[in-house]
Design a protein around this motif. Structure first.
Motif, PDB file in Angstrom:
ATOM      1  N   GLY A 297       0.814  -1.199   0.000  1.00 51.88           N
ATOM      2  CA  GLY A 297       0.000   0.000   0.000  1.00 51.88           C
ATOM      3  C   GLY A 297       0.850   1.252   0.000  1.00 51.88           C
ATOM      4  N   PRO A 298       1.147   1.813   1.182  1.00 51.61           N
ATOM      5  CA  PRO A 298       1.894   3.076   1.236  1.00 51.61           C
ATOM      6  C   PRO A 298       3.379   2.938   0.895  1.00 51.61           C
ATOM      7  CG  PRO A 298       1.492   2.263   3.451  1.00 51.61           C
ATOM      8  CD  PRO A 298       0.708   1.379   2.527  1.00 51.61           C
ATOM      9  N   THR A 299       3.911   1.743   0.963  1.00 48.33           N
ATOM     10  CA  THR A 299       5.339   1.546   0.715  1.00 48.33           C
ATOM     11  C   THR A 299       5.597   1.104  -0.722  1.00 48.33           C
ATOM     12  OG1 THR A 299       5.129  -0.673   1.663  1.00 48.33           O
ATOM     13  CG2 THR A 299       5.910   1.080   3.116  1.00 48.33           C
TER      14      THR A 299
ATOM     15  N   LYS B  35      -3.900   1.156  -8.109  1.00 51.10           N
ATOM     16  CA  LYS B  35      -3.553   2.277  -8.983  1.00 51.10           C
ATOM     17  C   LYS B  35      -4.138   3.560  -8.416  1.00 51.10           C
ATOM     18  CE  LYS B  35      -3.161  -0.536 -13.166  1.00 51.10           C
ATOM     19  NZ  LYS B  35      -3.666  -0.771 -14.553  1.00 51.10           N
ATOM     20  N   VAL B  36      -3.429   4.097  -7.423  1.00 52.15           N
ATOM     21  CA  VAL B  36      -3.830   5.374  -6.843  1.00 52.15           C
ATOM     22  C   VAL B  36      -2.640   6.330  -6.950  1.00 52.15           C
ATOM     23  CG1 VAL B  36      -5.597   4.453  -5.291  1.00 52.15           C
ATOM     24  CG2 VAL B  36      -3.229   4.532  -4.532  1.00 52.15           C
TER      25      VAL B  36
ATOM     26  N   HIS C 272      -8.152   8.249   3.077  1.00 54.09           N
ATOM     27  CA  HIS C 272      -9.018   7.275   2.399  1.00 54.09           C
ATOM     28  C   HIS C 272      -8.448   5.854   2.424  1.00 54.09           C
ATOM     29  CE1 HIS C 272      -6.129   7.619  -0.862  1.00 54.09           C
ATOM     30  NE2 HIS C 272      -6.478   8.871  -1.122  1.00 54.09           N
ATOM     31  N   HIS C 273      -7.140   5.695   2.552  1.00 53.65           N
ATOM     32  CA  HIS C 273      -6.472   4.386   2.617  1.00 53.65           C
ATOM     33  C   HIS C 273      -6.794   3.519   1.395  1.00 53.65           C
ATOM     34  CE1 HIS C 273      -5.072   0.801   5.315  1.00 53.65           C
ATOM     35  NE2 HIS C 273      -4.072   1.373   4.678  1.00 53.65           N
ATOM     36  N   ASP C 274      -6.988   4.165   0.253  1.00 50.13           N
ATOM     37  CA  ASP C 274      -7.342   3.431  -0.962  1.00 50.13           C
ATOM     38  C   ASP C 274      -6.252   2.470  -1.414  1.00 50.13           C
ATOM     39  OD1 ASP C 274      -9.796   4.591  -1.118  1.00 50.13           O
ATOM     40  OD2 ASP C 274      -9.310   5.980  -2.747  1.00 50.13           O
TER      41      ASP C 274
END
Length: 362
Positions: free
Chosen positions: A294-296, A313-314, A331-333
Motif C-alpha cells: 500500500g503506502p510503501t 492504482k492510486v 481514504h487508505h485506498d
C-alpha cells in the motif's frame, strides 16, 4: 573513502577474516534482508564465522538465517538505550574479537556503535556520522533500489561477490514438537492445506482490511483449505475482528514467537500479507506468497516467481518508506482497493489453487 585507502585498511586483518559481524538493528523484515549478505560472505569465505547483531525480539529470526553462527543483541529501546547503552554493547562486541564489521543499517546510532566497537575494519554507508565511523563506505542514495542489491555493493571493496538477492531462511527444527502438538490439538493432518494469513504490520497503514481477510477465509474454508492467522502480540484485536465478521472461530497463532511462526509458515501451502516482517519471512522460507503493498514501494525489493505483488492504482502511492500511522489523504485506498478477488486470483497464479474467484463474497 578513496580506493587508494582500501588496501592499507584491509592489510590490518587476515583475508579471509576469521570473524565477521553484520549489524542490523532495524525491524524484523530488515533482519531477513541480511540473508543475501550472509550467503555472499559464506560463499566467498567458507571458513569465516559470521555473527549478526539484532534487537532481542528478532534473535529467533536471525538464528534462522543459514550461515549465521552466532547472534548478539542490542536492546536499543530499553535496557541498552542511550549513550551508556552504546558503550555497554560496544564492550560486548569488542570481547568477541571480530576482524570485520558490516552494517547495512544506515542510522547514526549504529554508526556510533560501530566506531565504539573498535573492530579493525568497519564497512557501512557514508550518510551522516557514517563518514567518520566506517573505514570503507558507500554513499547513501535515498530511493536507490532494489535495496538488497544496493546493500550487497557494500561487499565489493572486500572482494565478496553477490550470490543473488533471494531471501533465505531455514525453518527452526526445535519447533517440530510445537507444530505437531498444534496439529494434534486442532485435529489437523499432514494433508491439511494451510494458508497463512499475516494479518498485521507494525505500521497500521500497511494492513489489509479485516473484512477482506474474513471474506478470503470464508472462501478458502468452503473449498477445503485451512486459513491460519499469524501476527504479533498487539494484533489480537485484528484477529478478533476477522473472527467476528466470519461469525466463527478461526485457527489463530497470533502472538506466537517468531520461531513458532517460522515453523508454521514453513508448513503453509500459501501465504497472504502486507509489507510486513512475517510476510517477508514466508517468502524467505520459499512459500508461495502474495504481498499487498500500500503506502510503501514494492520496487525497492526483488521477488521470485513464487511471489505475487499486488498494488492499487492510486496517484498518492507510495507515500512513505515505512508507512505512516494514518493515511495522509484520509481514504487508505492503496490497501482498500485490493479486493479479495484479486488476492485469490494471485494465489491461483503462484500455486495450484483451484477456486472459482466468482464465489467470493465481499
Amino acid at each position: 573513502m578513496k580506493g587508494t585507502h582500501v588496501k592499507p585498511v584491509l592489510e590490518s586483518v587476515p583475508i579471509p577474516p576469521k570473524k565477521v559481524i553484520v549489524m542490523q538493528t532495524a525491524y524484523v523484515g530488515d533482519v531477513v534482508f541480511t540473508s543475501p549478505l550472509v550467503r555472499a560472505i559464506r560463499s566467498s569465505w567458507p571458513q569465516t564465522s559470521v555473527s549478526l547483531l539484532v534487537q532481542p525480539s528478532y534473535r529467533e529470526v536471525a538464528e534462522c538465517i543459514p550461515g549465521v553462527e552466532r547472534v548478539l543483541t542490542f536492546d536499543k529501546r530499553k535496557s541498552e538505550s542511550g549513550f551508556w547503552g552504546l558503550l555497554k554493547v560496544s564492550r560486548k562486541i569488542r570481547k568477541e574479537n571480530f576482524d570485520m564489521l558490516i552494517s547495512p543499517h544506515r542510522s547514526h546510532r549504529t554508526a556510533l556503535l560501530a566506531k565504539f566497537s573498535s573492530v579493525p575494519v568497519r564497512i557501512g554507508y557514508s550518510r551522516g556520522l557514517g563518514r567518520l565511523c566506517y573505514h570503507l563506505r558507500r554513499k547513501h542514495t535515498p530511493g536507490e533500489s532494489p535495496i538488497i542489491s544496493y546493500d550487497l555493493k557494500l561487499l565489493e571493496q572486500i572482494g565478496v561477490e553477490p550470490m543473488g538477492t533471494n531471501l533465505e531462511l531455514s525453518a527452526p527444527t526445535e519447533q517440530k514438537h510445537y507444530v505437531e502438538e498444534l496439529f494434534r490439538r486442532n485435529r489437523l493432518t499432514e494433508d491439511t492445506k494451510l494458508v497463512g494469513l499475516c494479518i498485521g504490520a507494525h505500521w497500521p497503514t500497511k494492513r489489509w482490511p479485516a473484512v477482506y481477510f474474513a471474506s478470503l477465509s470464508e472462501s478458502l474454508i468452503e473449498r477445503g483449505y485451512q486459513p491460519i492467522m499469524l501476527g504479533g502480540p498487539n494484533e489480537h484485536s485484528i484477529a478478533a475482528a476477522i473472527e467476528g465478521l466470519l461469525k466463527m472461530p478461526l485457527l489463530s497463532c497470533v502472538g506466537n514467537s517468531f520461531s513458532e511462526s517460522a515453523a508454521l509458515l514453513d508448513r503453509c501451502k500459501m501465504v497472504v500479507g502486507g509489507d510486513s516482517g512475517l510476510t517477508h519471512m514466508a517468502r524467505a522460507l520459499g512459500v508461495p506468497t502474495v504481498l499487498i503493498f500500500g503506502p510503501t514501494d514494492h520496487r525497492i525489493h526483488t521477488f521470485s516467481d513464487r511471489n505475487k505483488v499486488l498494488t492499487a492504482k492510486v496517484r498518492c502511492r507510495p507515500c512513505s518508506h515505512h508507512g505512516p500511522r494514518r493515511c495522509p489523504e484520509h481514504h487508505h485506498d492503496c490497501m482498500r482497493l485490493i479486493s479479495p478477488e484479486e488476492v485469490l486470483q494471485a494465489l491461483k497464479d503462484i500455486s495450484n489453487l483451484q477456486i472459482p474467484i466468482s464465489s467470493i463474497r465481499r
